[in-house]
Each structure stands twice: as structure tokens, then as C-alpha cells.
Design a protein around this motif. Structure first.
Motif, PDB file in Angstrom:
ATOM      1  N   ASN A 109      15.518 -10.688  -8.551  1.00  0.00           N
ATOM      2  CA  ASN A 109      15.362 -11.921  -7.613  1.00  0.00           C
ATOM      3  C   ASN A 109      15.179 -10.379  -6.077  1.00  0.00           C
ATOM      4  O   ASN A 109      16.468 -10.538  -4.579  1.00  0.00           O
ATOM      5  CB  ASN A 109      16.560 -12.342  -7.543  1.00  0.00           C
ATOM      6  CG  ASN A 109      16.763 -13.270  -8.868  1.00  0.00           C
ATOM      7  OD1 ASN A 109      15.361 -13.825  -8.511  1.00  0.00           O
ATOM      8  ND2 ASN A 109      17.844 -13.440  -8.888  1.00  0.00           N
ATOM      9  N   LEU A 110      14.957  -9.305  -6.736  1.00  0.00           N
ATOM     10  CA  LEU A 110      14.601  -8.184  -5.203  1.00  0.00           C
ATOM     11  C   LEU A 110      13.692  -7.914  -4.667  1.00  0.00           C
ATOM     12  O   LEU A 110      12.648  -9.277  -4.844  1.00  0.00           O
ATOM     13  CB  LEU A 110      15.350  -7.752  -5.888  1.00  0.00           C
ATOM     14  CG  LEU A 110      16.519  -7.497  -6.677  1.00  0.00           C
ATOM     15  CD1 LEU A 110      16.939  -5.332  -7.282  1.00  0.00           C
ATOM     16  CD2 LEU A 110      17.619  -7.440  -5.785  1.00  0.00           C
ATOM     17  N   ASP A 111      13.805  -8.130  -3.341  1.00  0.00           N
ATOM     18  CA  ASP A 111      12.731  -7.801  -2.734  1.00  0.00           C
ATOM     19  C   ASP A 111      11.648  -6.460  -2.977  1.00  0.00           C
ATOM     20  O   ASP A 111      12.275  -4.919  -2.201  1.00  0.00           O
ATOM     21  CB  ASP A 111      12.613  -7.830  -1.203  1.00  0.00           C
ATOM     22  CG  ASP A 111      11.299  -7.321   0.159  1.00  0.00           C
ATOM     23  OD1 ASP A 111      10.348  -7.552  -0.660  1.00  0.00           O
ATOM     24  OD2 ASP A 111      11.206  -7.340   0.881  1.00  0.00           O
ATOM     25  N   LEU A 112      10.758  -6.381  -3.800  1.00  0.00           N
ATOM     26  CA  LEU A 112      10.070  -5.249  -4.538  1.00  0.00           C
ATOM     27  C   LEU A 112       9.318  -4.564  -3.424  1.00  0.00           C
ATOM     28  O   LEU A 112       8.777  -3.248  -3.379  1.00  0.00           O
ATOM     29  CB  LEU A 112       8.956  -5.692  -5.517  1.00  0.00           C
ATOM     30  CG  LEU A 112       9.630  -6.283  -6.957  1.00  0.00           C
ATOM     31  CD1 LEU A 112       8.791  -6.621  -7.731  1.00  0.00           C
ATOM     32  CD2 LEU A 112      10.515  -5.506  -7.174  1.00  0.00           C
ATOM     33  N   ASN A 113       8.682  -5.096  -2.180  1.00  0.00           N
ATOM     34  CA  ASN A 113       8.341  -4.913  -0.802  1.00  0.00           C
ATOM     35  C   ASN A 113       9.682  -3.885  -0.047  1.00  0.00           C
ATOM     36  O   ASN A 113       9.520  -3.039   0.699  1.00  0.00           O
ATOM     37  CB  ASN A 113       7.812  -5.393   0.033  1.00  0.00           C
ATOM     38  CG  ASN A 113       6.929  -5.629  -0.583  1.00  0.00           C
ATOM     39  OD1 ASN A 113       5.742  -5.312  -0.918  1.00  0.00           O
ATOM     40  ND2 ASN A 113       6.475  -7.689  -0.353  1.00  0.00           N
ATOM     41  N   ASN A 114      10.929  -3.652  -0.478  1.00  0.00           N
ATOM     42  CA  ASN A 114      11.483  -3.201   0.564  1.00  0.00           C
ATOM     43  C   ASN A 114      12.449  -1.724  -0.474  1.00  0.00           C
ATOM     44  O   ASN A 114      12.942  -1.931  -1.655  1.00  0.00           O
ATOM     45  CB  ASN A 114      13.021  -4.422   0.846  1.00  0.00           C
ATOM     46  CG  ASN A 114      13.650  -3.353   0.766  1.00  0.00           C
ATOM     47  OD1 ASN A 114      14.060  -1.933   1.383  1.00  0.00           O
ATOM     48  ND2 ASN A 114      14.378  -3.959   2.131  1.00  0.00           N
ATOM     49  N   ALA A 115      11.916  -0.419  -0.319  1.00  0.00           N
ATOM     50  CA  ALA A 115      12.072   0.888  -1.143  1.00  0.00           C
ATOM     51  C   ALA A 115      13.830   0.974  -1.156  1.00  0.00           C
ATOM     52  O   ALA A 115      13.885   1.268  -2.202  1.00  0.00           O
ATOM     53  CB  ALA A 115      11.468   1.289  -0.767  1.00  0.00           C
ATOM     54  N   GLU A 116      14.143   0.777  -0.462  1.00  0.00           N
ATOM     55  CA  GLU A 116      15.793   0.688  -0.083  1.00  0.00           C
ATOM     56  C   GLU A 116      16.822  -0.077  -1.639  1.00  0.00           C
ATOM     57  O   GLU A 116      17.359   0.217  -1.414  1.00  0.00           O
ATOM     58  CB  GLU A 116      16.307   1.032   1.667  1.00  0.00           C
ATOM     59  CG  GLU A 116      17.396   1.194   1.535  1.00  0.00           C
ATOM     60  CD  GLU A 116      17.299   2.450   1.407  1.00  0.00           C
ATOM     61  OE1 GLU A 116      18.312   2.798   1.177  1.00  0.00           O
ATOM     62  OE2 GLU A 116      16.711   3.507   2.109  1.00  0.00           O
ATOM     63  N   VAL A 117      16.198  -1.369  -1.074  1.00  0.00           N
ATOM     64  CA  VAL A 117      16.835  -2.141  -2.379  1.00  0.00           C
ATOM     65  C   VAL A 117      16.802  -1.806  -3.170  1.00  0.00           C
ATOM     66  O   VAL A 117      17.244  -1.480  -4.306  1.00  0.00           O
ATOM     67  CB  VAL A 117      15.821  -3.912  -0.942  1.00  0.00           C
ATOM     68  CG1 VAL A 117      16.867  -4.553  -2.537  1.00  0.00           C
ATOM     69  CG2 VAL A 117      16.656  -4.741  -0.200  1.00  0.00           C
TER      70      VAL A 117
END
Length: 360
Positions: A109-117
Motif C-alpha cells: 500500500n505504499l507510494d512506489l513513486n516516493n523513494a523516501e517511503v
């Protein structure tokens, strides 16, 4: 399921022995551990789930998201390596022990566009593995770029391409730029050093193209080329071929921007030889002219970028991942616009010289 006891409903649907702890997001089966999730009975579902996650991210990739694409690719490799280790570990422990949720679940369920996440979702071991891959063996993750100068009609050991494909191959090379006639640029007979100076430039270009696996950002490429090419950076003249190439090797080893080894430097020397040799005996200057033309294009693009970009335009890195793997160019020494312009003229001068002599 109707007719089943509560106890049966809570059993792992794969091993049917231990109590279930998780539910597969793809097929809905209950499972007790990573070992069961990745067992042969559930392999097709688990592999396709992660593959779908990766393909979904790659389908949204666009120019400028290079770090995101690389991170997804490398995460896949990291997970494969970690999975193999986890199987060995789980064989020696009770499956009811506390096992960290696997990477598939953590990314679901993570934002795969957000490298930090994504970075924060990794365990310490996975972060260490990721860093080791990026900094030490990224070539094993990304497909290797094939340099356009590898083909030689006369040297069958270089590449197995039929001579009839010569014209087709030359289309893959950078287009040769039109430059003024050499006799319109100067009336002075050029020094014999000019050929060796051009070789110093070609060796620097060959190394940087390989170093960035053929994917060039103009400002970054120019910064690295000027860091290792003494002829362009300080107008050093060379008296022989060996010294002009060895200079690049030594500058690479001394550079604070570059991490390399002797093997890579030997490849650079061989690449320089192939460029000087050209695609055939009767067209030996073609690769030299293509390389210089590409360099002119790169330097001109860097010049344009420097004119339109200010420090305020470059975002400061935020978060642990961005600081470790910066996407911006804050870590690079500042390029001097006047120096870039001067070297565009020098490269055009070199290309004109080769055109007038038709040899390197």
C-alpha cells in the motif's frame, strides 16, 4: 467455509499445520509464514504479485525519474537475495516464531513513486544490501549499455557483424556535425600534439559514457569529463599516444567524483583504441568524428542548462534516502559557463581538423 470449525478456518491454507498469521492480498489464502507464502504450492501467485507491483511502477516511469526506476529494479534484486536467505533461516526455526512481514506485504500500500517511503519500508539488512548493490555492483542489476564503437569490419574479434551491415551500424553512431573548414579557422599549421590531445579527449569521453552506462545528463557528463580530461580542463598538450590515454586513467583514480578500478580503466584504453581504429580501414576517422560530434552536443546542452538553471531551481535533499542517493547536482563542483563555451569551440576545432585530414 460452511461446515468448518473455527480452528480449521485459522489454519494455514498451505501447510495446513500451523495457525495462520497473514492473508495473501492476491488470492486470499491464509498462511502462517514466509516459507509457506513462497512455497511451490503458492509460488505462481507470490511471484506474479510482486511482478505486478514492479510492472505497475515501471509503466508509470517517465524521463527524469531515473532514480525511481533504478530503485524498483534494485529492490527486486534485493528481495530475491533476501528471500533465498530467509528460506535457509526458516528451515532451522519454528514457523510460529516472530518473522518480519515480507517485502511484498510492506510495499503493498505504499507510494512506489516516493523513494523516501520505500527506503523507510526496508529493514536495516535490506538497506545495507541496497547500498552495496548501488555503490559496488550496480552493473549486475541494470542491463549493460552496448557502445556504438565496438563494431569493426576488419576486426572479426570485436563483434560478429556482417560487413554488409556496415551502413546499418553507422546509423547507430552519433550524427557527425557540420563544422567550418579547417583553413577558415586558422592559417597556422597545427602542432603534432593535436592528434594526441584529441586522443586524450576521446579517452575521457569513452570512460564517462561507460561510467554512466550510456545514460548521459549533460551537466553531470561535462563535469566528469572536465575532471579527467586535462586537455579540455587545463589545455595540457601531449607528446605521445600512451601518455594521453594514461593521463585519463590517472585522473580517474585521483578523482573525488569517480570510483573505478584497473579493470574499468583497461576497458577505457581498449575503447579508445577501437575509436581510433574506426569501423573500417577506409573509414577509420568515423568514430573519432562521431565522438567529437556527440561531445559538442553534450557541451552545448550543458551550456543551455547552465544559462537557465539557478541554485534556487535545484531542490535541497530531504530525508535519509535523498541525502544518501542525491538526484540533484549539489554534490558536483560548479561548472564555469565560459569554460564550457570555450571547450565547445575547441571540440569544433578538433572535429574540423579531423575532417580536413580524415584521420586521427
Amino acid at each position: 467455509m460452511e461446515g468448518s470449525s473455527n480452528k480449521d478456518e485459522m489454519l494455514c491454507g498451505i501447510c495446513t499445520i500451523h495457525r495462520s498469521k497473514y492473508c495473501c492480498p492476491r488470492c486470499g489464502i491464509l498462511y502462517c509464514s514466509l516459507l509457506c507464502y513462497q512455497s511451490d504450492k503458492h509460488l505462481e501467485c507470490s511471484e506474479s504479485f510482486y511482478e505486478d507491483c514492479v510492472n505497475e511502477e515501471l509503466s508509470s516511469y517517465h524521463a527524469g525519474d531515473e532514480a525511481k526506476r533504478r530503485m524498483i529494479d534494485i529492490l527486486k534484486r534485493v528481495q530475491n537475495d533476501v528471500d533465498e536467505e530467509d528460506v535457509d533461516i526458516e528451515e532451522s526455526i519454528d514457523s510460529d516464531d516472530d518473522i518480519p512481514i515480507d517485502l511484498h506485504e510492506r510495499l503493498k500500500n505504499l507510494d512506489l513513486n516516493n523513494a523516501e517511503v520505500l527506503w523507510n519500508a526496508l529493514t536495516e539488512d535490506e538497506k545495507n544490501e541496497f547500498e552495496a548493490v548501488v555503490r559496488g555492483n550496480v552493473g549486475s542489476v541494470l542491463p549493460q549499455w552496448e557502445p556504438w564503437w565496438m563494431y569493426n569490419k576488419d576486426g572479426k574479434l570485436v563483434e560478429e557483424v556482417e560487413s554488409s551491415e556496415m551502413d546499418e551500424h553507422l546509423k547507430k553512431c552519433p550524427c557527425i556535425k557540420s563544422v567550418p573548414k579547417f583553413n577558415t579557422l586558422t592559417n597556422v599549421k597545427p602542432s603534432p600534439a593535436i592528434s594526441f590531445n584529441i586522443t586524450n579527449v576521446l579517452a575521457s569521453y569513452a570512460f564517462v559514457m561507460r561510467y554512466f552506462n550510456g545514460e548521459i545528463d549533460a551537466v553531470v557528463a561535462v563535469t566528469h569529463i572536465l575532471d579527467i580530461c586535462q586537455n579540455l580542463s587545463s589545455s595540457t598538450n601531449f607528446d605521445d599516444l600512451v601518455t594521453s590515454v594514461e593521463s585519463v586513467a590517472q585522473k580517474c583514480l585521483q578523482s573525488e567524483l569517480i570510483e573505478t578500478d584497473e579493470t574499468s580503466l583497461e576497458v577505457m584504453k581498449h575503447d579508445t583504441f577501437l575509436m581510433l581504429k574506426g569501423p573500417s580501414r577506409d573509414n577509420n576517422a568515423y568514430y573519432c568524428k562521431s565522438a567529437l560530434s556527440h561531445l559538442i552536443e553534450i557541451f552545448n546542452e550543458a551550456k543551455s542548462n547552465l544559462k537557465t538553471t539557478t541554485k534556487e531551481d535545484i531542490p535541497k535533499p530531504k530525508g535519509t534516502f535523498c541525502k544518501k542517493f542525491p538526484e540533484n547536482m549539489n554534490y558536483l563542483p560548479k561548472l564555469d559557463l565560459s569554460e564550457v563555451k570555450k571547450n565547445v569551440k575547441k571540440l569544433e576545432f578538433y572535429l574540423s581538423f579531423i575532417e580536413s585530414n580524415d584521420n586521427c
